[in-house]
Design a protein around this motif. Structure first.
Motif, PDB file in Angstrom:
ATOM      1  N   CYS A   1       0.805  -1.233   0.000  1.00  0.00           N
ATOM      2  CA  CYS A   1       0.000   0.000   0.000  1.00  0.00           C
ATOM      3  C   CYS A   1       0.830   1.272   0.000  1.00  0.00           C
ATOM      4  O   CYS A   1       0.277   2.371  -0.125  1.00  0.00           O
ATOM      5  CB  CYS A   1      -0.973  -0.006   1.173  1.00  0.00           C
ATOM      6  SG  CYS A   1      -0.205   0.267   2.793  1.00  0.00           S
TER       7      CYS A   1
ATOM      8  N   SER B   1       2.452   2.678   2.437  1.00  0.00           N
ATOM      9  CA  SER B   1       2.449   3.422   3.692  1.00  0.00           C
ATOM     10  C   SER B   1       3.730   3.180   4.480  1.00  0.00           C
ATOM     11  O   SER B   1       4.543   2.313   4.159  1.00  0.00           O
ATOM     12  CB  SER B   1       1.240   3.018   4.536  1.00  0.00           C
ATOM     13  OG  SER B   1       0.036   3.313   3.870  1.00  0.00           O
TER      14      SER B   1
ATOM     15  N   CYS C   1       3.455  -2.853   8.241  1.00  0.00           N
ATOM     16  CA  CYS C   1       2.839  -1.622   7.750  1.00  0.00           C
ATOM     17  C   CYS C   1       1.881  -1.072   8.804  1.00  0.00           C
ATOM     18  O   CYS C   1       1.078  -1.817   9.379  1.00  0.00           O
ATOM     19  CB  CYS C   1       2.102  -1.906   6.450  1.00  0.00           C
ATOM     20  SG  CYS C   1       1.252  -0.469   5.765  1.00  0.00           S
TER      21      CYS C   1
ATOM     22  N   ASN D   1      -0.532   0.847   8.157  1.00  0.00           N
ATOM     23  CA  ASN D   1      -1.847   1.004   7.533  1.00  0.00           C
ATOM     24  C   ASN D   1      -2.531  -0.342   7.292  1.00  0.00           C
ATOM     25  O   ASN D   1      -3.613  -0.593   7.819  1.00  0.00           O
ATOM     26  CB  ASN D   1      -1.720   1.773   6.220  1.00  0.00           C
ATOM     27  CG  ASN D   1      -3.029   1.848   5.459  1.00  0.00           C
ATOM     28  OD1 ASN D   1      -4.054   2.240   6.017  1.00  0.00           O
ATOM     29  ND2 ASN D   1      -3.012   1.480   4.183  1.00  0.00           N
ATOM     30  N   CYS D   2      -1.903  -1.227   6.530  1.00  0.00           N
ATOM     31  CA  CYS D   2      -2.559  -2.478   6.140  1.00  0.00           C
ATOM     32  C   CYS D   2      -2.162  -3.676   7.004  1.00  0.00           C
ATOM     33  O   CYS D   2      -2.728  -4.757   6.857  1.00  0.00           O
ATOM     34  CB  CYS D   2      -2.294  -2.781   4.664  1.00  0.00           C
ATOM     35  SG  CYS D   2      -0.614  -3.376   4.287  1.00  0.00           S
TER      36      CYS D   2
ATOM     37  N   CYS E   1      -7.605  -4.338   2.937  1.00  0.00           N
ATOM     38  CA  CYS E   1      -6.951  -3.234   2.222  1.00  0.00           C
ATOM     39  C   CYS E   1      -6.778  -3.562   0.740  1.00  0.00           C
ATOM     40  O   CYS E   1      -6.919  -2.679  -0.117  1.00  0.00           O
ATOM     41  CB  CYS E   1      -5.608  -2.922   2.862  1.00  0.00           C
ATOM     42  SG  CYS E   1      -5.728  -2.051   4.440  1.00  0.00           S
TER      43      CYS E   1
ATOM     44  N   LYS F   1      -8.194  -1.241  -2.125  1.00  0.00           N
ATOM     45  CA  LYS F   1      -7.209  -0.602  -3.011  1.00  0.00           C
ATOM     46  C   LYS F   1      -7.426  -0.976  -4.470  1.00  0.00           C
ATOM     47  O   LYS F   1      -7.266  -0.141  -5.371  1.00  0.00           O
ATOM     48  CB  LYS F   1      -5.792  -0.986  -2.573  1.00  0.00           C
ATOM     49  CG  LYS F   1      -4.682  -0.377  -3.423  1.00  0.00           C
ATOM     50  CD  LYS F   1      -3.311  -0.720  -2.871  1.00  0.00           C
ATOM     51  CE  LYS F   1      -2.187  -0.222  -3.772  1.00  0.00           C
ATOM     52  NZ  LYS F   1      -2.184   1.250  -3.916  1.00  0.00           N
TER      53      LYS F   1
END
Length: 209
Positions: A7, A9, A25, A27-28, A188, A192
């Motif tokens: 992703c 991030s 990560c 984020n994910c 995610c 995405k």
């Protein structure tokens, strides 16, 4: 620090085991091996070649059966499928073709057929492959592009969760396993790449385009 290969991030150091560094990560929640520890293409191919992927082995057939059975339930032999990352022994393809299914194989090391990547498919099988993705952002974008509208991507991998002691987790010991997924990582991916549906079961991950 590295950015997430899925992703993009920020990541944070997750753990270091036997001098191999892993990041997670923020984020994910995907967990990635530091790029510096990736095998070369030659080393990776040599590792795959020692796998005993005998298409007639009942244990191997049983292992892939959740994907084979799901395809047989939801698609007809007249619809087109892709076995992505089919490896040295394309057991999913073999089992489906015995039932009359139209399946194309693709593997970057053992069946690098470029024509397979310029068609679209009703379903794609991706069994024990996604943990090998060096660039999951690119690979999932490709897989999404290869699916017809309402097509299904069937994946099989072992998911990480907080109840697992990563340092002693057997799944991370294969040197070709470089990216590990959690349920949040799969959500995610759905978002995405604009998959319309995600189903996560004990033995199967399904993304619907």
């Amino acid at each position: 620090m590295i950015n997430c290969a899925l992703c993009g991030s920020e990541t944070r150091k997750f753990t270091e085991i036997q001098e191999r560094i892993y990041y997670q990560c923020i984020n994910c929640n995907g967990i990635s091996l530091d790029f510096s520890f990736y095998l070369t293409d030659t080393q990776e191919k040599e590792r795959y070649e020692i796998h005993n992927n005998d298409v007639t082995d009942p244990g191997y057939q049983n292992f892939v059966s959740p994907i084979v059975n799901a395809i047989a339930r939801n698609y007809t032999p007249q619809q087109k499928g892709l076995d992505f990352g089919s490896g040295t022994g394309p057991v999913i393809t073999t089992m489906l073709r015995k039932q009359g299914y139209d399946v194309t194989t693709y593997d970057p090391f053992f069946d690098p057929n470029p024509n397979a990547l310029i068609q679209t498919y009703d379903y794609i099988a991706c069994c024990e492959v996604m943990e090998h993705f060096h660039h999951p952002n690119k690979e999932f974008a490709l897989l999404h592009s290869l699916l017809k509208e309402n097509g299904t991507l069937y994946c099989k991998t072992y998911l990480y969760n907080s109840s697992i002691n990563f340092n002693s987790w057997w799944y991370k010991n294969d040197p070709t396993h470089v990216f590990f997924y959690t349920e949040k990582t799969l959500q995610c991916i759905k978002s995405k790449f604009n998959f319309s549906k995600l189903i996560i079961s004990d033995k199967l991950i399904c993304f619907r385009r």
